[in-house]
Design a protein around this motif. Sequence first.
Motif: not given
Length: 163
Positions: A24-33, A35-43
């Motif tokens: 989870d932390r690795e995904i956030e570091a790479r996306a620069g944002t 998890i809630p933001w990723i779910f909101d924007v990309e589903g």
Amino acid sequence: MGAGKSTIGRLLSQELGLEFFDSDREIEARAGTNIPWIFDVEGEAGFRQREEAVIDELTRLDNIVLATGGGAVKREANRQHLQSRGLVVYLQTSIEQQLERTAKDRNRPLLQTENPRAVLEALIAERDPLYRSCCDLVVKTDRRRPRGVVNDIIRFSRRQQPL
Ligand code: SKM
């Protein structure tokens, strides 16, 4: 969610002198944002794509401890990569414990609902067989101290791969 993957994973890595990753932390570091933001924007689908790429990459590394997100087992590719490239531990806990541990955590989009208990019950009914299908060891973490859980995992792994 709330089984103790990150706490126990980090402690296990310290005991074994291995590097620790949390997908989870690795995904956030790479996306620069976050998890809630990723779910909101990309589903959820967008999040799962990112998760699969990170798990594929991290499971190629040797001598690490990896804590995955609770839903990583939903994808067959993840189950295969985890199972074939590492020793997989399913940390099993009660819904009560999950609710306690996740109560104030706003970083878990799937639980931002009126009735998190119902969501957790549905998730565990779907996921428990998947966790069991790809794990080498099941450890109950309910009301247990992380150190005791870590000792169980180390004992098991030494039996599998004696030094
Ligand atoms: O990976 C995150 C994300 O919030 C999804 C999730 C799940 O599906 O159980 C668990 C978290 O670790």
